[in-house]
Design a protein around this motif. Structure first.
Motif, PDB file in Angstrom:
ATOM      1  N   PRO A 313       0.844  -1.383  -0.133  1.00 33.04           N
ATOM      2  CA  PRO A 313       0.025   0.114  -0.156  1.00 33.04           C
ATOM      3  C   PRO A 313       0.752   1.302   0.185  1.00 33.04           C
ATOM      4  N   HIS A 314       0.292   2.348  -0.790  1.00 30.78           N
ATOM      5  CA  HIS A 314       0.837   3.579  -0.812  1.00 30.78           C
ATOM      6  C   HIS A 314       2.440   3.550  -1.210  1.00 30.78           C
ATOM      7  N   ALA A 315       2.864   2.648  -2.290  1.00 31.68           N
ATOM      8  CA  ALA A 315       3.887   2.438  -2.787  1.00 31.68           C
ATOM      9  C   ALA A 315       4.670   3.658  -3.228  1.00 31.68           C
ATOM     10  N   GLY A 316       3.755   4.496  -3.871  1.00 36.43           N
ATOM     11  CA  GLY A 316       4.079   5.914  -4.620  1.00 36.43           C
ATOM     12  C   GLY A 316       4.757   6.717  -3.587  1.00 36.43           C
ATOM     13  N   GLN A 317       3.836   6.842  -2.689  1.00 37.22           N
ATOM     14  CA  GLN A 317       4.241   7.925  -1.400  1.00 37.22           C
ATOM     15  C   GLN A 317       5.518   7.458  -0.826  1.00 37.22           C
ATOM     16  N   VAL A 318       5.585   6.288  -0.512  1.00 36.75           N
ATOM     17  CA  VAL A 318       6.975   5.834   0.384  1.00 36.75           C
ATOM     18  C   VAL A 318       7.951   5.908  -0.533  1.00 36.75           C
ATOM     19  N   MET A 319       7.592   5.578  -1.753  1.00 33.37           N
ATOM     20  CA  MET A 319       9.110   5.889  -2.874  1.00 33.37           C
ATOM     21  C   MET A 319       9.633   7.228  -2.847  1.00 33.37           C
ATOM     22  N   ASN A 320       8.612   8.308  -3.098  1.00 36.08           N
ATOM     23  CA  ASN A 320       8.682   9.553  -2.968  1.00 36.08           C
ATOM     24  C   ASN A 320       9.511   9.905  -1.675  1.00 36.08           C
ATOM     25  N   VAL A 321       9.366   9.615  -0.750  1.00 36.49           N
ATOM     26  CA  VAL A 321      10.121   9.918   0.567  1.00 36.49           C
ATOM     27  C   VAL A 321      11.413   9.326   0.204  1.00 36.49           C
TER      28      VAL A 321
END
Length: 491
Positions: A313-321
């Motif tokens: 879940p929320h892979a995109g936001q995690v990767m943005n960090v």
């Protein structure tokens, strides 16, 4: 205090104007008194993490998708080829740095082994490369931050991150080391976790994974291992080679550590597994989780696409960090590296003398501020003239990484003999199969440069980089001619 190499007694070339204490063609002379010494403010844990995280840039997280799209699973061979070159170059650099740790690293060694023109040219080109990188990374970080807090415009975020990281570098070298320790630590943990989670999904033992198609079959089931032909491997090489730039930072930082020789030796010996795990390992996981031609790899980024495929879940936001952390790490190290190269050039009389001075904390304040000023100018160009002026800066620094590696190779060919003659006990790190592998590496790097001339995407970078290199080299040659003439007149 920076550990200084032994000076060659036979070097009789004239001293640089305004810098009589330093003989051209040699590395930094030992100095005494305050105001011109770097201090040993980096701890072993700082150097270890800088060494581990130094080869991980934002390009691995963001740009690897384009490489996969161009070469398919064969991109693994592209990474392996470039990784092998980096391992060999780092081995050569490690041999010289372990024997003579110096703030200018390969620029100082080139100065002594090849001539003042070489140290001057490659030092300024390397500085130019990192100043441009400052602008690229500041803009990349600003894009992510504006997405989170749009009330502050992109240029505002770029200004904020540049000011904050400039401040940390101005405080002390230990503050740079501490920031980089945590930045690099986050990158290392993120990629390590990605590899472990990905492999668990590939073997079908990840709880909750909903990607039943994952497996080694993806390496060949979509038009084979080389879907775009063998030539795509070289295309992939051109796309990934610049994401490895930064491996050499640890040899510059070692001069400000408590035990430079140990730090360089450890970093050199560990470069193989670092490249194997972080680059080859992570890209291998992506290619086993998804077919290489899955549109999401290039659209969302290889890591995000892979994590989405197994239901994280929320892979995109995690990767943005994580990408933001990689950007800040690169920006932090870029400012540090540019300033230390400027400091070394100042100490050798190849830059304004003020660049070679430090404050009471051992920080080369003028060199840092000068580097960041040019970084701000480059950021301004990126916002005002992104398609013209900044595109020229970007392309004209594009092949500098390969130029640096080539100079390291030729320098090591000569420095081995100098070290063996003067201080053989300092050869604690040795290049394998010398000089055969050194010449093989020179041939490989030269081949990549020549191949770029026949590649539509790489041709402009090589030609513009050669233009800038010729300009800097011309300045170096004219300077030497002027000094030689002054010496004859004075005699």
């Amino acid at each position: 205090m920076t550990s200084q190499p032994h000076l060659a007694k036979e070097d009789r070339r004239p001293a640089a104007p305004g810098n009589p204490g330093n003989t051209p063609g040699t590395v930094e002379a030992p100095v005494t008194g305050g105001g011109d010494e770097l201090k040993a403010g980096l701890k072993n844990r700082h150097l270890s993490m800088i060494a581990i995280g130094g080869v991980i840039g934002a390009g691995l997280f963001v740009g690897s998708g384009s490489g996969i799209a161009a070469a398919g699973p064969a991109i693994l061979l592209s990474y392996a080829i470039v990784g092998t070159m980096v391992v060999l170059v780092m081995r050569m650099l490690g041999e010289m740095a372990a024997a003579n740790p110096a703030s200018g690293s390969f620029s100082e060694y080139a100065d002594r082994a090849l001539g003042r023109w070489a140290g001057f040219s490659i030092g300024w080109l390397y500085w130019f490369f990192w100043v441009v990188v400052l602008a690229v990374e500041a803009t990349a970080g600003a894009v992510i931050l504006e997405g989170w807090i749009p009330a502050i415009p992109q240029w505002g975020w770029a200004l904020i991150v540049m000011v904050v990281l400039t401040a940390t570098n101005l405080v002390s070298v230990s503050s740079y080391g501490e920031f980089e320790f945590w930045f690099a630590g986050i990158k290392v943990v993120a990629i390590g976790g990605f590899v472990i989670i990905g492999l668990l999904a590939v073997f079908g033992i990840l709880p909750g994974s909903d990607n039943p198609g994952a497996g080694f079959a993806h390496l060949t089931d979509t038009h084979g291992f080389m879907p775009n032909g063998a030539g795509s491997i070289l295309t992939g090489v051109l796309m990934v080679v610049f994401s490895f730039m930064g491996s050499e930072i640890v040899t510059l930082a070692a001069g400000e550590s408590e035990d430079p020789q140990r730090a360089v030796t450890k970093a050199t010996n560990s470069v193989i597994w670092r490249i194997g795990v972080f680059y080859l390992g992570s890209i291998f996981v992506v290619l086993t989780l998804l077919p290489w031609n899955d549109k999401s790899i290039e659209k969302d980024g290889s890591y995000v696409a892979a994590l989405n495929s197994i239901g994280i879940p929320h892979a995109g936001q995690v990767m943005n960090v994580i990408v933001l952390t990689a950007v800040l790490s690169c920006l932090n190290s870029g400012l540090y590296t540019a300033s230390r190269m400027a400091f070394s050039l100042g100490k050798r009389g190849d830059a304004p003398r003020a660049f070679g001075r430090t404050d009471g904390s051992g920080v080369p304040r003028t060199a840092i501020l000068a580097s960041v000023v040019f970084g701000f100018v480059a950021v301004f160009f990126n916002y005002m003239w992104p398609k013209t002026v900044f595109a020229f800066l970007l392309n004209s620094s594009g092949a500098v990484a390969l130029f640096v590696w080539l100079v390291i190779c030729f320098t090591q060919l000569k420095m081995r003999g100098i070290i063996q003659r003067e201080s053989p006990e300092k050869l604690v790190v040795k290049m394998w199969l010398f000089p055969v592998l050194t010449w093989v590496t020179i041939a490989a790097i030269s081949f990549v440069l020549v191949y770029m001339l026949f590649d539509d995407a790489g041709r402009e970078q090589v030609l513009l980089s050669l233009l800038v290199a010729a300009l800097v080299l011309g300045i170096a040659v004219v300077r030497e001619w002027v000094w030689a003439r002054r010496r004859r007149v004075g005699a």
